[in-house]
Motif scaffolding. Sequence first.
Motif, mmCIF file in Angstrom:
data_model
loop_
_atom_site.group_PDB
_atom_site.id
_atom_site.type_symbol
_atom_site.label_atom_id
_atom_site.label_comp_id
_atom_site.label_asym_id
_atom_site.label_seq_id
_atom_site.Cartn_x
_atom_site.Cartn_y
_atom_site.Cartn_z
ATOM 1 N N ALA A 1 0.743 -1.201 0.149
ATOM 2 C CA ALA A 1 0.140 0.073 -0.027
ATOM 3 C C ALA A 1 0.834 1.261 0.052
ATOM 4 N N ALA B 1 0.755 4.146 -2.872
ATOM 5 C CA ALA B 1 0.762 5.730 -2.456
ATOM 6 C C ALA B 1 1.752 6.369 -3.020
ATOM 7 N N HIS C 1 -4.441 4.792 1.675
ATOM 8 C CA HIS C 1 -3.867 3.425 0.998
ATOM 9 C C HIS C 1 -3.932 2.383 1.879
#
Length: 321
Positions: free
Chosen positions: A156, A160, A246
């Motif tokens: 994540a 991002a 995220h």
Amino acid sequence: MRKEHSVKLHILKTLSDGEFHSGEALGQGLGISRAAIAKHVKGLNDWGVDIYRIQGRGYQLAQPLQLLNEYELVKRSVTQVELISVIDSTNQYLLERVNDSEKGRVCLAEYQAKGRGRRGRQWISPFGTNLYLSMYWRLDAGMAAAMGLSLVVGIAAVEAIESMGVRGVKLKWPNDIYYQDKKLAGILVEMSGQAGGAAHLVIGMGLNIGMPDLQSEIDQPWTTLNQVSDDLSIDRTQLAINLIDHWKVALEEYEMTGLAGFVERWNRLDNFLGRPVKLLMGPREIHGVVQGIDHQGGVVLETEKGLETYIGGEISLRKGD
């Protein structure tokens, strides 16, 4: 906030325009002496802030400082966010508050006095140049369900960063972010809870954005996002908002589906995929070629014995390969 911190932060805010400011003018604005200003400037140097002093002109920041925008962070984030400019450790702050925290609570800092990485290592955290971010998460499925969490958070985080237009950032199993074989960020997951109960997790990340070159105490190759992103100007506040968003989406997905939906996303970003490495497990060294991760989050190596999966240890490149 301690008074001495508020004085230092006021000095920094004044200097952040990039101009020279005399010790006398700074002191008048705060109602303190020039000598006291000089003492606080020395304290700012200890925080990792490089400030010039030129006789007759005053003080100036060696590099522009882009402070996090607390108003934007609170207004635009998808969860509860606190910005504490000076802190011992963002992870420790949330660990001490797990019983009265909502899932997704975030703590950010400009400077950590006692930042920490894995295995009790120190995390060098100079003021206002990088990103120090921690999030609290509760896993009702318990501690066993937390095994792949650092992988999910790493994926994540890179996604991002990619959303800011940056390319080429990769992952090192199990919890580092790399660019061209140099460390860009580290992730630390700390956990508490009782067997059979919910797991309380604090996920912390230190991300180098504009780390000063003076950090000689770091004992491994490292890089910063400003070097990676070339012409892109990284807005620290926007990056923090993207990371929080995220992370929250990925953790909610992980709760629903486990690691199954993340294996391919990891393999796309794996810095060592197809490369010969050694896996250090205490005194043992396992040599093999990385083949990604399995559905439990273990690293898969192709060794002389065939495909083998490991859930612990540290990866490093084999020299001479």
